[in-house]
Design a protein around this motif. Structure first.
Motif: not given
Length: 292
Positions: A1-15, A60-70
């Protein structure tokens, strides 16, 4: 199992983050609106951080799921960005749909810090995220992808490395180009059936089993018939993506006449107040034109 950071809890990221926690990973979440991160922790456990850097610290992993380039650039760089908190050898997996240009920019910064980078945009909509059946198209180094793939597979139906950094984002543009034409065609077919006095559901029952069948038809025809447009990817986001498609097409010399036309049709829907309607709302524009 990994230590994970998840950034961006929109309709996709939350689940998606929820699937990671359910699989037994140690998950820390960050969201620009802190209340959503607190709600996620209350539902799933884990922890939430006050800044992107804090979330990424020791991951170990950082996962991002946000809006746009900026948005992506903002959470990655700066005094409180994830690059500040990430350790050498960690891997950033970006699920945001952004331009290949910003992907290569951030991947270059990551490489200078000894951090791996995989661009991994997703397709499958909110239902795909909730059911853990997303399609994930990736770009990056083979070794980085091989490490990240078992984590991504937690919420993926299919995950493939397409090529070097940026290839995932470019493949996602192919996905959006195909969807734009498909949804317009489906909208016209259903509108035509309505005007001809046919039962749209009966029509789709038959034609969906032949050459006209598609994911869009199977999953969106009933809500389109009912005029319910709150079932997926918002038009504001689709126009952001199609803008990337069209600008990239200009850069590489790819002709995208249908995509350019459908982008303008989506602009018409925005002018009707449909910014947050899902992409199947193209039929609402046809109904409006047909009523004139």
């Amino acid at each position: 199992m990994a230590k994970i950071a998840f950034l961006g809890l929109g309709v996709m990221g939350y689940p998606m983050a929820g699937h990671l926690k359910a699989a037994g990973h140690e998950v820390t979440v960050y969201n620009r609106t802190a209340a959503k991160a607190e709600a996620w922790v209350a539902e799933h456990g884990g922890s939430h951080a006050e800044t992107p850097a804090e979330a990424a610290d020791g991951a170990d992993f950082v996962l991002t799921c946000v809006g746009n380039d900026d948005d992506l650039r903002a959470i990655c760089t700066g005094d409180h960005g994830v690059f500040t908190g990430m350790s050498e050898g960690a891997i950033l997996v970006d699920h945001t749909t952004v331009s290949a240009k910003v992907t290569r920019e951030l991947a270059g910064i990551a490489a200078g810090r000894g951090i791996g980078y995989v661009d991994a945009p997703i397709s499958g909509g909110q239902a795909g995220a909730e059911n853990g059946k997303l399609s994930v198209m990736c770009g990056g180094d083979q070794a980085h992808y091989d490490r990240a793939e078992p984590v991504i597979s937690t919420y993926a139906k299919i995950c493939r490395l397409i090529g070097e950094i940026g290839a995932g984002q470019t493949t996602k543009m192919c996905n959006q180009i195909a969807i734009a034409g498909l949804v317009q065609g489906l909208s016209e077919a259903l509108h035509f059936a309505e005007k001809a006095g046919l039962d749209g559901r009966a029509v789709v029952e038959v034609i969906s089993q032949g050459a006209a069948g598609s994911w869009q038809m199977e999953n969106r025809y009933e809500t389109m018939i009912d005029g319910a447009f709150d079932h997926g990817f918002a038009i504001d986001w689709m126009r952001k993506d199609l803008g990337i498609c069209l600008s990239t097409g200009d850069e590489i010399g790819a002709a995208l006449p249908v995509t350019a036309l459908v982008d303008q049709f989506y602009k018409d829907v925005q002018n009707m107040g449909g910014n947050r309607w899902d992409t199947s709302a193209l039929i609402a524009r046809l109904r409006k034109l047909g009523a004139v």
